[in-house]
Design a protein around this motif. Structure first.
Motif, PDB file in Angstrom:
ATOM      1  N   LYS B  44      39.054  63.140  86.718  1.00 52.16           N
ATOM      2  CA  LYS B  44      38.609  62.002  87.497  1.00 52.16           C
ATOM      3  C   LYS B  44      39.747  61.483  88.365  1.00 52.16           C
ATOM      4  O   LYS B  44      40.888  61.393  87.921  1.00 52.16           O
ATOM      5  CB  LYS B  44      38.111  60.882  86.587  1.00 52.16           C
ATOM      6  CG  LYS B  44      37.431  59.762  87.345  1.00 52.16           C
ATOM      7  CD  LYS B  44      36.791  58.766  86.438  1.00 52.16           C
ATOM      8  CE  LYS B  44      36.126  57.680  87.290  1.00 52.16           C
ATOM      9  NZ  LYS B  44      35.657  56.553  86.498  1.00 52.16           N
ATOM     10  N   ILE B  45      39.409  61.163  89.598  1.00 51.60           N
ATOM     11  CA  ILE B  45      40.430  60.667  90.509  1.00 51.60           C
ATOM     12  C   ILE B  45      40.879  59.268  90.082  1.00 51.60           C
ATOM     13  O   ILE B  45      40.091  58.459  89.602  1.00 51.60           O
ATOM     14  CB  ILE B  45      39.926  60.655  91.965  1.00 51.60           C
ATOM     15  CG1 ILE B  45      41.079  60.411  92.927  1.00 51.60           C
ATOM     16  CG2 ILE B  45      38.792  59.640  92.148  1.00 51.60           C
ATOM     17  CD1 ILE B  45      40.762  60.719  94.366  1.00 51.60           C
ATOM     18  N   MET B  46      42.167  59.016  90.252  1.00 58.04           N
ATOM     19  CA  MET B  46      42.719  57.702  89.965  1.00 58.04           C
ATOM     20  C   MET B  46      43.110  57.005  91.266  1.00 58.04           C
ATOM     21  O   MET B  46      42.715  55.881  91.537  1.00 58.04           O
ATOM     22  CB  MET B  46      43.954  57.839  89.082  1.00 58.04           C
ATOM     23  CG  MET B  46      43.705  58.493  87.746  1.00 58.04           C
ATOM     24  SD  MET B  46      45.236  58.809  86.863  1.00 58.04           S
ATOM     25  CE  MET B  46      45.777  57.155  86.463  1.00 58.04           C
ATOM     26  N   PHE B  47      43.932  57.677  92.062  1.00 58.87           N
ATOM     27  CA  PHE B  47      44.456  57.091  93.291  1.00 58.87           C
ATOM     28  C   PHE B  47      44.491  58.140  94.389  1.00 58.87           C
ATOM     29  O   PHE B  47      44.585  59.330  94.125  1.00 58.87           O
ATOM     30  CB  PHE B  47      45.890  56.583  93.093  1.00 58.87           C
ATOM     31  CG  PHE B  47      46.065  55.562  92.015  1.00 58.87           C
ATOM     32  CD1 PHE B  47      46.589  55.920  90.781  1.00 58.87           C
ATOM     33  CD2 PHE B  47      45.711  54.239  92.229  1.00 58.87           C
ATOM     34  CE1 PHE B  47      46.751  54.983  89.780  1.00 58.87           C
ATOM     35  CE2 PHE B  47      45.875  53.290  91.230  1.00 58.87           C
ATOM     36  CZ  PHE B  47      46.393  53.662  90.000  1.00 58.87           C
ATOM     37  N   SER B  48      44.477  57.625  95.628  1.00 56.27           N
ATOM     38  CA  SER B  48      44.687  58.484  96.776  1.00 56.27           C
ATOM     39  C   SER B  48      45.535  57.729  97.789  1.00 56.27           C
ATOM     40  O   SER B  48      45.302  56.546  98.044  1.00 56.27           O
ATOM     41  CB  SER B  48      43.341  58.864  97.397  1.00 56.27           C
ATOM     42  OG  SER B  48      43.545  59.453  98.661  1.00 56.27           O
ATOM     43  N   TYR B  49      46.501  58.436  98.372  1.00 54.62           N
ATOM     44  CA  TYR B  49      47.344  57.865  99.411  1.00 54.62           C
ATOM     45  C   TYR B  49      47.222  58.728 100.660  1.00 54.62           C
ATOM     46  O   TYR B  49      47.267  59.955 100.587  1.00 54.62           O
ATOM     47  CB  TYR B  49      48.810  57.860  98.978  1.00 54.62           C
ATOM     48  CG  TYR B  49      49.250  56.602  98.293  1.00 54.62           C
ATOM     49  CD1 TYR B  49      48.897  56.356  96.974  1.00 54.62           C
ATOM     50  CD2 TYR B  49      50.020  55.649  98.953  1.00 54.62           C
ATOM     51  CE1 TYR B  49      49.290  55.204  96.334  1.00 54.62           C
ATOM     52  CE2 TYR B  49      50.420  54.489  98.311  1.00 54.62           C
ATOM     53  CZ  TYR B  49      50.047  54.274  97.001  1.00 54.62           C
ATOM     54  OH  TYR B  49      50.440  53.131  96.369  1.00 54.62           O
ATOM     55  N   ARG B  63      48.259  48.704  84.503  1.00 57.89           N
ATOM     56  CA  ARG B  63      49.481  49.299  83.954  1.00 57.89           C
ATOM     57  C   ARG B  63      49.882  50.567  84.729  1.00 57.89           C
ATOM     58  O   ARG B  63      51.008  51.028  84.618  1.00 57.89           O
ATOM     59  CB  ARG B  63      49.275  49.653  82.479  1.00 57.89           C
ATOM     60  CG  ARG B  63      48.926  48.468  81.592  1.00 57.89           C
ATOM     61  CD  ARG B  63      48.759  48.890  80.141  1.00 57.89           C
ATOM     62  NE  ARG B  63      47.608  49.763  79.944  1.00 57.89           N
ATOM     63  CZ  ARG B  63      47.682  51.078  79.798  1.00 57.89           C
ATOM     64  NH1 ARG B  63      48.861  51.684  79.808  1.00 57.89           N
ATOM     65  NH2 ARG B  63      46.592  51.789  79.603  1.00 57.89           N
ATOM     66  N   PHE B  64      48.936  51.103  85.471  1.00 54.94           N
ATOM     67  CA  PHE B  64      49.203  52.297  86.274  1.00 54.94           C
ATOM     68  C   PHE B  64      49.522  51.854  87.701  1.00 54.94           C
ATOM     69  O   PHE B  64      48.705  51.174  88.328  1.00 54.94           O
ATOM     70  CB  PHE B  64      47.989  53.230  86.302  1.00 54.94           C
ATOM     71  CG  PHE B  64      47.718  53.900  84.988  1.00 54.94           C
ATOM     72  CD1 PHE B  64      47.071  53.225  83.959  1.00 54.94           C
ATOM     73  CD2 PHE B  64      48.105  55.217  84.775  1.00 54.94           C
ATOM     74  CE1 PHE B  64      46.829  53.837  82.741  1.00 54.94           C
ATOM     75  CE2 PHE B  64      47.856  55.842  83.567  1.00 54.94           C
ATOM     76  CZ  PHE B  64      47.220  55.150  82.553  1.00 54.94           C
ATOM     77  N   SER B  65      50.670  52.259  88.191  1.00 54.79           N
ATOM     78  CA  SER B  65      51.026  51.876  89.560  1.00 54.79           C
ATOM     79  C   SER B  65      51.577  53.093  90.300  1.00 54.79           C
ATOM     80  O   SER B  65      52.617  53.642  89.934  1.00 54.79           O
ATOM     81  CB  SER B  65      52.029  50.728  89.579  1.00 54.79           C
ATOM     82  OG  SER B  65      53.163  51.044  88.798  1.00 54.79           O
ATOM     83  N   LEU B  74      54.528  61.284  95.799  1.00 52.39           N
ATOM     84  CA  LEU B  74      53.656  60.264  95.213  1.00 52.39           C
ATOM     85  C   LEU B  74      53.966  60.219  93.726  1.00 52.39           C
ATOM     86  O   LEU B  74      53.732  61.186  93.011  1.00 52.39           O
ATOM     87  CB  LEU B  74      52.181  60.598  95.436  1.00 52.39           C
ATOM     88  CG  LEU B  74      51.190  59.584  94.845  1.00 52.39           C
ATOM     89  CD1 LEU B  74      51.380  58.216  95.492  1.00 52.39           C
ATOM     90  CD2 LEU B  74      49.751  60.056  95.034  1.00 52.39           C
ATOM     91  N   ASN B  75      54.520  59.103  93.297  1.00 52.10           N
ATOM     92  CA  ASN B  75      54.897  58.944  91.897  1.00 52.10           C
ATOM     93  C   ASN B  75      53.900  58.051  91.182  1.00 52.10           C
ATOM     94  O   ASN B  75      53.233  57.214  91.802  1.00 52.10           O
ATOM     95  CB  ASN B  75      56.316  58.367  91.809  1.00 52.10           C
ATOM     96  CG  ASN B  75      57.320  59.226  92.564  1.00 52.10           C
ATOM     97  OD1 ASN B  75      57.227  60.451  92.576  1.00 52.10           O
ATOM     98  ND2 ASN B  75      58.286  58.587  93.211  1.00 52.10           N
ATOM     99  N   LEU B  76      53.839  58.238  89.882  1.00 52.30           N
ATOM    100  CA  LEU B  76      52.935  57.427  89.059  1.00 52.30           C
ATOM    101  C   LEU B  76      53.742  56.784  87.953  1.00 52.30           C
ATOM    102  O   LEU B  76      54.363  57.485  87.152  1.00 52.30           O
ATOM    103  CB  LEU B  76      51.823  58.305  88.469  1.00 52.30           C
ATOM    104  CG  LEU B  76      50.763  57.584  87.630  1.00 52.30           C
ATOM    105  CD1 LEU B  76      49.953  56.630  88.505  1.00 52.30           C
ATOM    106  CD2 LEU B  76      49.840  58.595  86.955  1.00 52.30           C
TER     107      LEU B  76
END
Lengths: 114, 112
Positions: B44-49, B63-65, B74-76
């Motif tokens: 499942k996708i979390m983020f996209s930049y 808590r996820f940034s 792209l860091n998590l």
């Protein structure tokens, strides 16, 4: 929201034979893309094949081909002359045109028997 | 040369810790992503930049940034890790929206 369904959690095939993995999707959009990804035990996600919804011709990549039935919203993957290295999880995925959000099915685990 | 790389590949840590996963792509792509694959293999996708700008932020705990210092990275960062955060995290990139995405090797995170 778009959904992707892979109805076969597991499949098996004899080496050198042909197997077809099923995928159906639900969308009201006309502009979209469909993909099959392979995930072997190494965990790496590998793109197998891509299909644009506007193309009537089924995509083919060597031993891999798709049967794209737009009206039925079906996108099955056929693997010909199966090889031991084809053993993996296979994921069907949908991408709406203009979107970055790739929606995956739950996957089909393919076993290739020697 | 690896197209999309992630470090580390394995990460074992205790509950409550803060950890980061790094991702780099050398494909010249404009868009990068983070996905989570759970124990049942569901992705499942979390983020996209896109060009360092956040485009997609799915329902993910605060808590996820994610952080994108430049187009190729792209860091998590994950704060206050919980047992339920145990999963494989994949970074991916694409040339632009609506193009196929290329995935990194994944980071298996185990929270004990």
């Amino acid at each position: 929201a778009q959904t992707v369904t892979q109805s076969q959690p597991e499949m098996s095939v004899q080496e050198a034979e042909t197997v077809t993995l099923s995928c159906t999707y639900d969308t009201s959009e006309s502009d979209y893309y469909l993909f099959w990804y392979k995930q072997p035990p190494s965990r790496q996600m590998i793109l197998v094949i891509r299909q644009e919804a506007y193309k009537q011709q089924n995509a083919t990549e060597n031993r891999f081909s798709v049967n794209f039935q737009k009206a039925a919203k079906s996108f099955s993957l056929k693997i010909s002359d199966s090889q031991l290295g084809d053993a993996a999880m296979y994921f069907c995925a949908y991408l709406q045109g203009g979107s970055e959000k790739l929606v995956f099915g739950k996957g089909t685990k393919l076993t290739v028997n020697p | 040369d690896t197209a999309v790389s992630q470090t580390p590949k394995y990460l074992v840590t205790q509950m409550g810790n803060d950890k980061s996963i790094k991702c780099e792509q050398n494909l010249g792509h404009d868009t990068m992503y983070w996905y989570k694959q759970d124990s049942k293999k569901f992705l499942k996708i979390m983020f996209s930049y896109n060009n360092k700008e956040l485009i997609i932020n799915e329902t993910v705990p605060n808590r996820f940034s994610p952080k994108s210092p430049d187009k190729a990275h792209l860091n998590l960062h994950i704060n206050s890790l919980e047992l339920g955060d145990s999963a494989v995290y994949f970074c991916a990139s694409s040339q632009n929206i609506a193009y196929e995405q290329y995935f990194g090797p994944g980071t298996r995170l185990t929270v004990t």
